[in-house]
Design an enzyme around this catalytic site. Structure first.
Site, mmCIF file in Angstrom:
data_model
loop_
_atom_site.group_PDB
_atom_site.id
_atom_site.type_symbol
_atom_site.label_atom_id
_atom_site.label_comp_id
_atom_site.label_asym_id
_atom_site.label_seq_id
_atom_site.Cartn_x
_atom_site.Cartn_y
_atom_site.Cartn_z
ATOM 1 N N HIS A 94 -20.975 -0.578 -27.431
ATOM 2 C CA HIS A 94 -21.444 0.896 -27.473
ATOM 3 C C HIS A 94 -20.797 2.066 -27.739
ATOM 4 O O HIS A 94 -21.179 3.097 -27.239
ATOM 5 C CB HIS A 94 -22.367 1.074 -25.912
ATOM 6 C CG HIS A 94 -23.408 -0.043 -25.983
ATOM 7 N ND1 HIS A 94 -24.709 0.090 -26.682
ATOM 8 C CD2 HIS A 94 -23.633 -1.065 -25.316
ATOM 9 C CE1 HIS A 94 -25.382 -1.028 -26.370
ATOM 10 N NE2 HIS A 94 -24.623 -1.593 -25.315
ATOM 11 N N LYS B 170 -4.433 -2.104 -12.634
ATOM 12 C CA LYS B 170 -3.154 -2.411 -12.343
ATOM 13 C C LYS B 170 -2.234 -2.183 -13.579
ATOM 14 O O LYS B 170 -1.070 -1.839 -13.435
ATOM 15 C CB LYS B 170 -3.466 -3.929 -11.983
ATOM 16 C CG LYS B 170 -2.696 -4.684 -10.896
ATOM 17 C CD LYS B 170 -2.994 -4.184 -9.609
ATOM 18 C CE LYS B 170 -3.354 -2.776 -9.140
ATOM 19 N NZ LYS B 170 -4.030 -2.651 -7.949
ATOM 20 N N ARG C 202 5.485 6.073 -0.060
ATOM 21 C CA ARG C 202 4.484 7.264 0.238
ATOM 22 C C ARG C 202 4.814 8.555 -0.794
ATOM 23 O O ARG C 202 3.863 9.212 -0.712
ATOM 24 C CB ARG C 202 4.592 7.631 1.580
ATOM 25 C CG ARG C 202 4.311 6.668 2.442
ATOM 26 C CD ARG C 202 3.785 7.057 4.143
ATOM 27 N NE ARG C 202 2.754 7.782 4.018
ATOM 28 C CZ ARG C 202 1.879 7.553 4.836
ATOM 29 N NH1 ARG C 202 1.708 6.596 5.487
ATOM 30 N NH2 ARG C 202 0.717 8.515 4.676
ATOM 31 N N CYS D 55 3.855 11.680 0.540
ATOM 32 C CA CYS D 55 4.897 12.388 1.373
ATOM 33 C C CYS D 55 5.009 11.340 2.757
ATOM 34 O O CYS D 55 4.379 10.694 3.450
ATOM 35 C CB CYS D 55 4.782 13.771 1.988
ATOM 36 S SG CYS D 55 4.017 14.872 0.604
ATOM 37 N N GLU E 204 -1.323 1.625 -14.284
ATOM 38 C CA GLU E 204 -0.521 2.134 -13.310
ATOM 39 C C GLU E 204 1.004 1.867 -13.209
ATOM 40 O O GLU E 204 1.888 2.693 -12.819
ATOM 41 C CB GLU E 204 -1.230 2.282 -11.738
ATOM 42 C CG GLU E 204 -1.187 0.827 -11.230
ATOM 43 C CD GLU E 204 -1.750 0.760 -9.724
ATOM 44 O OE1 GLU E 204 -1.561 1.743 -9.168
ATOM 45 O OE2 GLU E 204 -2.635 -0.335 -9.613
ATOM 46 N N ASN F 268 3.409 17.119 5.721
ATOM 47 C CA ASN F 268 2.514 16.501 4.950
ATOM 48 C C ASN F 268 1.089 17.208 4.871
ATOM 49 O O ASN F 268 0.478 17.655 6.068
ATOM 50 C CB ASN F 268 2.309 15.053 5.413
ATOM 51 C CG ASN F 268 3.690 13.985 5.311
ATOM 52 O OD1 ASN F 268 4.423 14.642 4.656
ATOM 53 N ND2 ASN F 268 3.473 13.110 5.765
ATOM 54 N N GLY F 269 0.437 17.066 3.842
ATOM 55 C CA GLY F 269 -0.837 17.782 3.747
ATOM 56 C C GLY F 269 -0.740 18.924 2.867
ATOM 57 O O GLY F 269 0.187 19.288 2.022
ATOM 58 N N GLU G 5 -10.279 -3.624 -12.549
ATOM 59 C CA GLU G 5 -9.061 -3.843 -11.461
ATOM 60 C C GLU G 5 -8.001 -4.311 -12.370
ATOM 61 O O GLU G 5 -6.609 -3.741 -12.170
ATOM 62 C CB GLU G 5 -9.418 -4.781 -10.383
ATOM 63 C CG GLU G 5 -7.948 -4.959 -9.507
ATOM 64 C CD GLU G 5 -7.460 -3.973 -8.983
ATOM 65 O OE1 GLU G 5 -8.148 -2.735 -8.768
ATOM 66 O OE2 GLU G 5 -6.367 -4.071 -8.333
ATOM 67 N N TRP H 222 5.868 13.930 -2.379
ATOM 68 C CA TRP H 222 5.116 13.810 -3.267
ATOM 69 C C TRP H 222 4.221 15.248 -3.627
ATOM 70 O O TRP H 222 3.542 15.534 -2.830
ATOM 71 C CB TRP H 222 3.875 12.641 -3.187
ATOM 72 C CG TRP H 222 3.087 12.447 -4.237
ATOM 73 C CD1 TRP H 222 3.529 11.527 -5.158
ATOM 74 C CD2 TRP H 222 1.801 13.078 -4.679
ATOM 75 N NE1 TRP H 222 2.512 11.430 -6.251
ATOM 76 C CE2 TRP H 222 1.499 12.226 -5.676
ATOM 77 C CE3 TRP H 222 1.092 13.867 -4.063
ATOM 78 C CZ2 TRP H 222 0.202 12.565 -6.602
ATOM 79 C CZ3 TRP H 222 -0.050 14.316 -4.860
ATOM 80 C CH2 TRP H 222 -0.576 13.667 -5.924
ATOM 81 N N LYS I 106 1.707 6.062 -2.295
ATOM 82 C CA LYS I 106 0.812 5.029 -1.883
ATOM 83 C C LYS I 106 0.103 5.959 -0.698
ATOM 84 O O LYS I 106 0.682 6.984 -0.027
ATOM 85 C CB LYS I 106 1.728 3.818 -0.945
ATOM 86 C CG LYS I 106 0.974 2.944 -0.284
ATOM 87 C CD LYS I 106 0.886 1.716 -1.221
ATOM 88 C CE LYS I 106 0.096 0.662 -0.688
ATOM 89 N NZ LYS I 106 -0.645 -0.084 -1.704
HETATM 90 C C1 F6R Z 1 -4.085 1.372 -7.118
HETATM 91 C C2 F6R Z 1 -4.142 1.749 -5.679
HETATM 92 C C3 F6R Z 1 -5.140 2.811 -5.453
HETATM 93 C C4 F6R Z 1 -5.746 2.741 -4.045
HETATM 94 C C5 F6R Z 1 -6.447 3.880 -3.559
HETATM 95 C C6 F6R Z 1 -7.094 3.896 -2.267
HETATM 96 O O1 F6R Z 1 -3.137 -0.100 -7.322
HETATM 97 O O2 F6R Z 1 -3.323 1.314 -4.721
HETATM 98 O O3 F6R Z 1 -5.827 2.954 -6.425
HETATM 99 O O4 F6R Z 1 -6.355 1.617 -4.001
HETATM 100 O O5 F6R Z 1 -5.639 5.036 -3.666
HETATM 101 O O6 F6R Z 1 -6.217 3.617 -1.238
HETATM 102 P P1 F6R Z 1 -6.521 3.038 0.045
HETATM 103 O O7 F6R Z 1 -7.197 1.608 -0.133
HETATM 104 O O8 F6R Z 1 -5.469 2.961 0.975
HETATM 105 O O9 F6R Z 1 -7.828 3.786 0.600
#
Ligand code: F6R
Length: 614
Positions: A510, A491, A27, A2, A494, A106-107, A487, A80, A609
């Site tokens: 396994h 990527k 966000r 948010c 997502e 937010n929260g 990773e 969000w 984010k």
């Molecule tokens: C994936 C991604 C998330 C963040 C996770 C932690 O591409 O961006 O998995 O890595 O939410 O976020 P931070 O690093 O901001 O604590």
């Protein structure tokens, strides 16, 4: 998670709020709204919509009477969803019952059901399913002529986390905002103040900002700003000068922020290395750690804590600390950390890794680590973020703002910083000056190695398009390539919504090998390292099940050619650096798969984010 913007001043409040919300859209982007004040009739007007900021802007054009002049104050929000679907009714701002007060939040308010029941019994009616709406009604109930006092009293009754901004028709030109567990930043600029949950909504108007601490309540009227605590005591918070450029938060000619940020990696990595490498002594200088060689030599154990991509970076970090410094290291899911009552020995060092510096679970892990007496270090990108401030020491990535929801440049910067730390710690122990020098020289090559992968973009695009319609994919690797495989899978899933799993190369047999057939591509980072032969064996196992194999292999290494269907080439480099080019190749692969599938790359569905809720 948010985004909040609030404005007080004489400029066009509607356009300031909308442009701030656009900056914050990464966000959270499932619904949005604004509350604006019209001084001539002393009324608030709220416009809300499900969907994105573009939808909000269109609704504002349609719904706001052209004859009405909105000025002096306003608040906005991009959501969000946590409590209640992303509908117009659940979008913020929320009204108080008398429509005199509007609130954005937010929260999560954990005791909202109890407060709602109390307010309903007092005759308040609710028009949303959100936890946030209780705040608006509660502020109205607590109001006795002083908005800040009403907010302070209302907040005292809330359990949970909040970043809020509040306006009232009774206080033209004033915005009251507060934080507990969800960031609020105050931008100071002449006779106006812009309040937001994130500096990116502020930097185009001012670079002079104040980060609120938990428990702070700010009252801003034009350029007058007063910060008080929950017990109404005035406090002073130092202003910080933000060094981000507005250009850094624009797409700069790229189709997406993600692609721009992938391309920024050579420069971002160079910035994170600048002034830190000491080739003469074969070590690294990181002043922000505030540890003496004696402190570093005494560390018995390192505990890394992080979430998501940062967690996978932490896995690479664990290998570095064990390989270079000989310090036993564990990587923990931050979400588990405080609930597991972890054992922290005296002198233990805890490293919290977080791009945003605001991730709720990582922050909680930091607090648990501090409480248990660990030396807590933060590895963050966002300067002034809560984790950076609460840890009090650590290293900034200096990778520049990361706006694309999928983390890219932060990952490669995080592992570069951990390699730096591991060399520094190692030099207080068994790592010799000669080996330290080799490693420092290799680190200095990282920007050029990253740039060499970007030159392969066109080839990676062709391979990505070939496999873009698959339903499932596997990424497998061993050693340093294991976290790189995890990773790569994250990527891909997502941003392209292709189901992808990361596994240790040896683990496939396994169980998950049962899923392989000609429709399931397997991506295998297999640089020219000593364990390559074993990974080639795993590639053969996949091909025997008819899975197409895409290798990520070292330039000029022809041993791989016969064991795969496609090859993405990366430059020759030391084993410890190899996750960087491999992950950059995986980022480009994921990007072009997502593009071919027509996905919304910068704002993948259901994601946001900076995850500031548990
Ligand atoms: C994936 C991604 C998330 C963040 C996770 C932690 O591409 O961006 O998995 O890595 O939410 O976020 P931070 O690093 O901001 O604590």
């Amino acid at each position: 998670m948010c985004g909040i913007v609030g404005y007080t001043g004489n400029a066009d409040v509607g356009s300031i709020l909308v442009s701030g919300l656009r900056r914050l859209e990464y966000r959270g982007y499932d619904s949005a709204g604004v509350a604006l004040f019209a001084p001539e009739d002393a009324e608030l007007t709220v416009v809300k919509t499900s969907g994105k900021i573009a939808d909000l802007s269109a609704s504002m054009q349609e719904e706001l009477p052209a004859t009405k002049h909105f000025s002096s104050m306003g608040i906005g929000h991009t959501r969000w969803a946590t409590h209640g679907a992303p509908t117009e009714a659940n979008a913020h701002p929320h009204w108080s019952q008398n429509h005199e007060i509007a609130v954005v939040h937010n929260g999560i308010i954990e005791n909202y059901a109890e407060i709602k029941a109390h307010l309903v019994a007092k005759g308040y009616t609710f028009s949303s399913e959100t936890d946030s709406e209780v705040i608006a009604h509660l502020v109205e109930q607590c109001y006795q002529g002083d908005l800040r006092a009403a907010v302070t009293t209302a907040l005292d009754r809330l359990t949970g986390t909040y970043g809020i901004a509040v306006i009232s028709v009774k206080h033209p030109g004033t915005v009251v905002a507060a934080r507990k567990g969800s960031p609020i930043v105050v931008g100071l600029h002449d006779d106006e103040t812009i309040i937001a949950s994130d500096v990116s909504a502020i930097v185009s108007r001012t670079k002079q900002v104040v980060f609120l601490d938990d428990g702070d309540i700010v009252t801003a009227t034009g350029g007058d700003v007063e910060i008080t605590t929950t017990s109404s005591t005035p406090v002073t918070r130092e202003a910080t000068l933000i060094d981000w450029d507005t250009d850094e938060i624009e797409k700069g000619g790229f189709d997406h922020f993600m692609l721009k940020e992938i391309h920024e990696q050579p420069a971002a990595l160079a910035t994170g290395l600048r002034g830190r490498l000491d080739e003469t002594d074969g070590t690294v200088r990181l002043g922000g750690l505030r540890l003496t060689p004696q402190d570093m030599a005494r560390i018995p154990r390192i505990i890394l804590a992080a979430c998501g991509t940062s967690y996978y970076a932490g896995m690479v970090g664990k290998y570095y600390f064990e390989d270079f410094a000989g310090i036993p290291a564990d990587i923990q899911q931050a979400a588990e950390f405080r609930y597991r009552n972890p054992i922290i020995e005296p002198d233990s060092c805890m490293i919290a890794i977080s791009q945003s510096g605001e991730t709720a679970d990582t922050l909680a892990a930091v607090r648990e680590g501090l409480m248990k007496g660990a030396t807590v270090l933060g590895i963050c990108n966002v300067v002034g973020s809560t984790i950076a401030r609460e840890a009090g020491r650590g290293v900034y990535l200096h990778a520049g703002p990361e706006i694309g929801v999928a983390s890219t440049k932060a990952f490669t910067a995080q592992i570069t910083v951990m390699a730096e730390m591991a060399i520094m710690f190692g030099r207080t122990r068994r790592l010799s000056a000669a080996v330290g020098r080799d490693m420092v020289r290799e680190l200095a090559r990282v920007p050029e190695i990253a740039a060499a992968v970007l030159e392969r973009e066109a080839e990676i695009k062709v391979i990505a398009e070939k496999y873009a319609q698959a339903n499932d994919a596997f990424f497998i690797g061993r050693g340093y390539m294991f976290p790189a495989a995890l990773e790569g899978a994250l990527k891909l899933k997502e941003i392209s919504y292709m189901h992808a799993e990361g596994y240790h190369a040896a683990e496939l047999k396994h169980g998950p090998i049962a899923l392989l057939d000609e429709k399931v591509p397997v991506i295998v980072p297999v640089p020219d390292l000593p364990d390559k032969v074993k990974t080639i064996g795993n590639m053969q196992e996949c091909r025997a099940r008819k899975s197409p194999v895409i290798a990520i292999a070292t330039e000029g290494d022809s041993d791989i050619d016969a064991h795969c269907d496609d090859i993405i080439r990366i430059p020759r480099c030391h084993e410890f650096v190899a996750p960087i080019p491999v992950v950059i190749a995986e980022q480009l692969f994921a990007y072009y798969v997502a593009k071919a599938r027509g996905c919304e790359i910068d704002q993948p569905r259901n994601l946001a984010k900076s995850v500031t809720v548990e």
